[in-house]
Structure formats: C-alpha cells, structure tokens
Design a protein around this motif. Structure first.
Motif, PDB file in Angstrom:
ATOM      1  N   LEU A   1       0.830  -1.200   0.000  1.00 38.32           N
ATOM      2  CA  LEU A   1       0.000   0.000   0.000  1.00 38.32           C
ATOM      3  C   LEU A   1       0.868   1.255   0.000  1.00 38.32           C
ATOM      4  N   HIS A   2       1.941   1.245   0.789  1.00 41.31           N
ATOM      5  CA  HIS A   2       2.834   2.409   0.836  1.00 41.31           C
ATOM      6  C   HIS A   2       3.581   2.608  -0.483  1.00 41.31           C
TER       7      HIS A   2
ATOM      8  N   GLY B   1       1.048   4.154  -2.824  1.00 39.72           N
ATOM      9  CA  GLY B   1       0.792   5.543  -2.466  1.00 39.72           C
ATOM     10  C   GLY B   1       1.997   6.451  -2.609  1.00 39.72           C
TER      11      GLY B   1
ATOM     12  N   ARG C   1       0.665  12.765  -5.569  1.00 41.43           N
ATOM     13  CA  ARG C   1      -0.199  12.127  -4.576  1.00 41.43           C
ATOM     14  C   ARG C   1      -1.378  13.031  -4.230  1.00 41.43           C
TER      15      ARG C   1
ATOM     16  N   ILE D   1      -4.134  10.571  -5.449  1.00 29.68           N
ATOM     17  CA  ILE D   1      -4.223   9.443  -4.514  1.00 29.68           C
ATOM     18  C   ILE D   1      -4.795   9.883  -3.166  1.00 29.68           C
TER      19      ILE D   1
ATOM     20  N   ILE E   1      -5.496   8.267   0.724  1.00 31.09           N
ATOM     21  CA  ILE E   1      -5.099   7.141   1.565  1.00 31.09           C
ATOM     22  C   ILE E   1      -5.851   7.173   2.898  1.00 31.09           C
TER      23      ILE E   1
ATOM     24  N   ALA F   1      -9.545  11.431   2.690  1.00 32.49           N
ATOM     25  CA  ALA F   1      -8.952  10.727   1.548  1.00 32.49           C
ATOM     26  C   ALA F   1      -9.634  11.090   0.234  1.00 32.49           C
TER      27      ALA F   1
ATOM     28  N   PRO G   1      -9.640  11.864  -5.673  1.00 31.21           N
ATOM     29  CA  PRO G   1      -8.516  11.065  -6.167  1.00 31.21           C
ATOM     30  C   PRO G   1      -8.933  10.029  -7.199  1.00 31.21           C
TER      31      PRO G   1
ATOM     32  N   LEU H   1      -6.815   4.295  -1.537  1.00 33.73           N
ATOM     33  CA  LEU H   1      -6.153   3.193  -0.853  1.00 33.73           C
ATOM     34  C   LEU H   1      -6.629   3.138   0.598  1.00 33.73           C
TER      35      LEU H   1
ATOM     36  N   ASP I   1      -5.991   0.984   4.301  1.00 29.26           N
ATOM     37  CA  ASP I   1      -5.162   0.043   5.048  1.00 29.26           C
ATOM     38  C   ASP I   1      -5.947  -0.500   6.239  1.00 29.26           C
TER      39      ASP I   1
END
Length: 212
Positions: free
Chosen positions: A44-45, A48, A77, A81, A83, A149, A154, A158, A160
C-alpha cells in the motif's frame, strides 16, 4: 488506471519481497488479502508513493511514479491518490471542516466548501462540521478519514485495514460505504487487509499475498 510490473521492495535489514503484477481500471475495486507480515502495508505504501520501489514499475494515471522525485511525488499524490490509514491523522486544533479545507490546500486546491459539506453529509457527519475531531466517536473519526482521503477527488483510493477493529455489522457498513463512494467518484479502490470476512464483498476482485 493503475498497473504494477515486477514490483520489489528491499527492507533496511536486507530482505527483499516481490509482489504479483496486477492492473485495475477507474471505478474498479481490488481486495488484497494476506496474513500479518506478508507485505500488505508495504505494498500500500508503495502504491501511495510513500515508499520507493527497489525494482519494478508502478503506473498510475499513465504516470510511472517510480521516476518521480520526492516533491513531484507529493504533488502527484495530492492530485491523484487518497489514503485511509489504520489510525486517523487529523490536526486536533482544527475543526472537522478546517481539516478538510487544509487537505484541499495541501493538495494544491482552493477551499471548496460545497465539496466539504457534500462529503460530510454523504458520510453522515455533517453535524460535526464545526467541532474538533476529538469530540467524535471512533466510528465518526473513521468516516472523517474517508472524507479526508476523498476530498481532492482522487483517481486512486487506498485503504489500510479499514475493518480490522470492527465487528461484523460495522465492518460491512464501512466496506459498503467505501465501495459506494468510490463508484460515485469513479475512483479505483484498493483495500489491503487480513480480514477474510470481506471475501464475499469482492469475490473475483481479490489478490492474495503469501507470507514472506
């Protein structure tokens, strides 16, 4: 929209993990399952842009992010993106609306009050707009994390372990919400988790990682 190719990451202690290739389009969803220690959060990191890949390629919105320098990655990002981390990250001195406005500004956007109110209403936490995050319940903080997020629309969302500490009812409520909003925004949704309860929600859209 997102594609990985021969992706590898070498940890500081020297061990290297390789990830299977995958590709998903805008509006699609993918559940990445696996036990603790299999590299889910690392993946995931990488996706991202929070970690640099050692080898391989990650393409998001036709951009190979492995070629971007730190500042370029931060900008990319912010534009592309969103997160949702396991633990919420808010500026505790700012109200809920101010946190979202700050996220817009950090992403290079102008403050869009209508966008802020739309997301807070959609997520059922509009009553907290002018309150501090610490006044919210844990479930409401999680919804605020989703809003943070999504605030800059985005292309890739993502998440987590979004259901790790939730009972069945609340776990499926959160997943349905993520799927619904990602579809509404036409964002690709990638969830990494060890929570096998979610298999039925994703069926043929599952990637399983093995222990390192």
């Amino acid at each position: 929209m997102i594609q990985t190719n021969q992706l590898q990451y070498t940890y500081p202690k020297g061990s290297t993990i390789s990830f299977p290739d995958f590709e998903i389009s805008s509006g699609d969803k993918l559940l990445i399952l696996g036990p603790s220690g299999c590299g889910k959060t690392t993946l995931l990191h990488l996706l991202g842009g929070l970690l640099p890949c050692t080898n391989g390629k990650i393409t998001i919105n036709q951009k190979d992010i492995s070629t971007l320098k730190s500042k370029e990655m931060d900008q990319f990002r912010g534009d592309n993106i969103g997160i949702i981390f396991q633990k919420p990250h808010f500026a505790q001195a700012l109200t809920v609306a101010e946190n979202l406005a700050f996220a817009q500004q950090a992403g290079g956007k102008k403050t869009d009050k209508s966008r802020i109110e739309h997301l807070l209403s959609k997520l059922g936490i509009i009553k907290h707009k002018d309150r501090l995050p610490q006044k919210m319940s844990e479930g409401e903080k999680q919804r605020l994390s989703v809003a943070m997020a999504l605030i800059n629309k985005p292309a890739l969302l993502l998440a987590d372990e979004p259901t790790a500490s939730l009972d069945d009812h609340h776990a499926f409520e959160v997943i349905h919400l993520l799927k619904e909003i990602a579809a509404e925004e036409n964002s690709a949704l990638v969830i990494v988790t060890h929570d096998s309860r979610l298999k039925e929600e994703f069926k043929d859209h599952i990637l399983t990682l093995k222990s390192i």
